[in-house]
Design a protein around this motif. Structure first.
Motif, PDB file in Angstrom:
ATOM      1  N   THR A  11       0.851  -1.179   0.000  1.00 56.86           N
ATOM      2  CA  THR A  11       0.000   0.000   0.000  1.00 56.86           C
ATOM      3  C   THR A  11       0.890   1.233   0.000  1.00 56.86           C
ATOM      4  O   THR A  11       1.867   1.276   0.748  1.00 56.86           O
ATOM      5  CB  THR A  11      -0.881   0.013   1.275  1.00 56.86           C
ATOM      6  OG1 THR A  11      -1.644  -1.181   1.332  1.00 56.86           O
ATOM      7  CG2 THR A  11      -1.802   1.205   1.300  1.00 56.86           C
ATOM      8  N   PRO A  12       0.596   2.229  -0.800  1.00 56.23           N
ATOM      9  CA  PRO A  12       1.395   3.454  -0.757  1.00 56.23           C
ATOM     10  C   PRO A  12       1.379   4.042   0.652  1.00 56.23           C
ATOM     11  O   PRO A  12       0.381   3.937   1.361  1.00 56.23           O
ATOM     12  CB  PRO A  12       0.694   4.397  -1.733  1.00 56.23           C
ATOM     13  CG  PRO A  12      -0.205   3.537  -2.542  1.00 56.23           C
ATOM     14  CD  PRO A  12      -0.518   2.319  -1.728  1.00 56.23           C
ATOM     15  N   GLU A  13       2.481   4.651   1.044  1.00 59.24           N
ATOM     16  CA  GLU A  13       2.557   5.248   2.368  1.00 59.24           C
ATOM     17  C   GLU A  13       2.530   6.766   2.275  1.00 59.24           C
ATOM     18  O   GLU A  13       2.891   7.345   1.246  1.00 59.24           O
ATOM     19  CB  GLU A  13       3.817   4.784   3.092  1.00 59.24           C
ATOM     20  CG  GLU A  13       3.775   3.312   3.444  1.00 59.24           C
ATOM     21  CD  GLU A  13       4.854   2.907   4.424  1.00 59.24           C
ATOM     22  OE1 GLU A  13       5.891   3.611   4.517  1.00 59.24           O
ATOM     23  OE2 GLU A  13       4.662   1.898   5.112  1.00 59.24           O
ATOM     24  N   VAL A  14       2.083   7.392   3.357  1.00 61.37           N
ATOM     25  CA  VAL A  14       2.111   8.838   3.487  1.00 61.37           C
ATOM     26  C   VAL A  14       2.879   9.175   4.753  1.00 61.37           C
ATOM     27  O   VAL A  14       3.042   8.337   5.641  1.00 61.37           O
ATOM     28  CB  VAL A  14       0.687   9.453   3.549  1.00 61.37           C
ATOM     29  CG1 VAL A  14      -0.060   9.235   2.246  1.00 61.37           C
ATOM     30  CG2 VAL A  14      -0.109   8.897   4.717  1.00 61.37           C
ATOM     31  N   GLN A  24       5.797   7.267   8.924  1.00 58.74           N
ATOM     32  CA  GLN A  24       5.324   6.715   7.654  1.00 58.74           C
ATOM     33  C   GLN A  24       4.210   5.724   7.971  1.00 58.74           C
ATOM     34  O   GLN A  24       4.398   4.820   8.788  1.00 58.74           O
ATOM     35  CB  GLN A  24       6.448   5.983   6.932  1.00 58.74           C
ATOM     36  CG  GLN A  24       7.562   6.873   6.440  1.00 58.74           C
ATOM     37  CD  GLN A  24       7.130   7.645   5.220  1.00 58.74           C
ATOM     38  OE1 GLN A  24       7.089   8.856   5.264  1.00 58.74           O
ATOM     39  NE2 GLN A  24       6.802   6.974   4.156  1.00 58.74           N
ATOM     40  N   PRO A  26       0.666   3.453   6.141  1.00 56.21           N
ATOM     41  CA  PRO A  26      -0.075   3.110   4.929  1.00 56.21           C
ATOM     42  C   PRO A  26      -1.198   4.122   4.692  1.00 56.21           C
ATOM     43  O   PRO A  26      -1.878   4.541   5.626  1.00 56.21           O
ATOM     44  CB  PRO A  26      -0.637   1.720   5.232  1.00 56.21           C
ATOM     45  CG  PRO A  26       0.282   1.158   6.276  1.00 56.21           C
ATOM     46  CD  PRO A  26       0.706   2.339   7.098  1.00 56.21           C
ATOM     47  N   SER A  27      -1.391   4.508   3.458  1.00 57.79           N
ATOM     48  CA  SER A  27      -2.371   5.538   3.119  1.00 57.79           C
ATOM     49  C   SER A  27      -3.812   5.097   3.334  1.00 57.79           C
ATOM     50  O   SER A  27      -4.720   5.929   3.267  1.00 57.79           O
ATOM     51  CB  SER A  27      -2.186   5.978   1.671  1.00 57.79           C
ATOM     52  OG  SER A  27      -2.407   4.885   0.799  1.00 57.79           O
ATOM     53  N   GLN A  84      -1.329  12.828   3.381  1.00 55.82           N
ATOM     54  CA  GLN A  84       0.041  13.322   3.366  1.00 55.82           C
ATOM     55  C   GLN A  84       0.139  14.653   4.117  1.00 55.82           C
ATOM     56  O   GLN A  84      -0.652  15.560   3.872  1.00 55.82           O
ATOM     57  CB  GLN A  84       0.527  13.501   1.920  1.00 55.82           C
ATOM     58  CG  GLN A  84       1.937  14.023   1.790  1.00 55.82           C
ATOM     59  CD  GLN A  84       2.975  13.038   2.315  1.00 55.82           C
ATOM     60  OE1 GLN A  84       2.813  11.827   2.247  1.00 55.82           O
ATOM     61  NE2 GLN A  84       4.049  13.573   2.848  1.00 55.82           N
TER      62      GLN A  84
END
Length: 121
Positions: A11-14, A24, A26-27, A84
């Motif tokens: 999963t992309p992180e923010v 950091q 997971p989004s 973010q």
């Protein structure tokens, strides 16, 4: 407390800030889940009556997830997805404790009569 399942897809992180520390996450997480992942349940927030509180239901019913998000206090962290640059601050002091005087009078007096405090719940 929270751990990704070994078969979970990436999963992309923010990057968010929790009490001034950059983290950091997971989004896809809620703010409450992100705080629990990095800080644990101990000290998530303090109830106005003095007891420690942490998210319980994670679906917006219990209100034990209240937290300050981007300088807006008393947000339900379990209902807000991380973004973010988000700034999150746990509500640990009396100034940001969330129960109204009515709530304190009704809840605290009943607990005192039964000889327990929020830590016993």
């Amino acid at each position: 407390m929270f751990k990704r399942h070994e078969r979970a897809t990436a999963t992309p992180e923010v990057t968010i800030t929790i009490d001034g520390a950059s983290c950091q996450v997971p989004s896809t997480l809620s703010v409450s889940a992100a705080v629990l992942m990095h800080q644990g349940a101990a000290g998530y927030r303090r109830h106005a009556a003095g007891g420690h509180r942490a998210p319980l239901c994670m679906m917006g019913v219990c209100h034990d997830c209240l937290i300050t998000i981007d300088d807006a206090p008393n947000r339900q962290g379990c209902l807000v997805t991380v973004e973010q640059g988000m700034r999150v601050r746990r509500q640990l002091d009396e100034e940001t404790a969330t129960a109204s005087r009515w709530d304190i009078a009704n809840h605290a007096s009943g607990d005192e009569q039964r000889g327990r405090d929020d830590a016993d719940l």
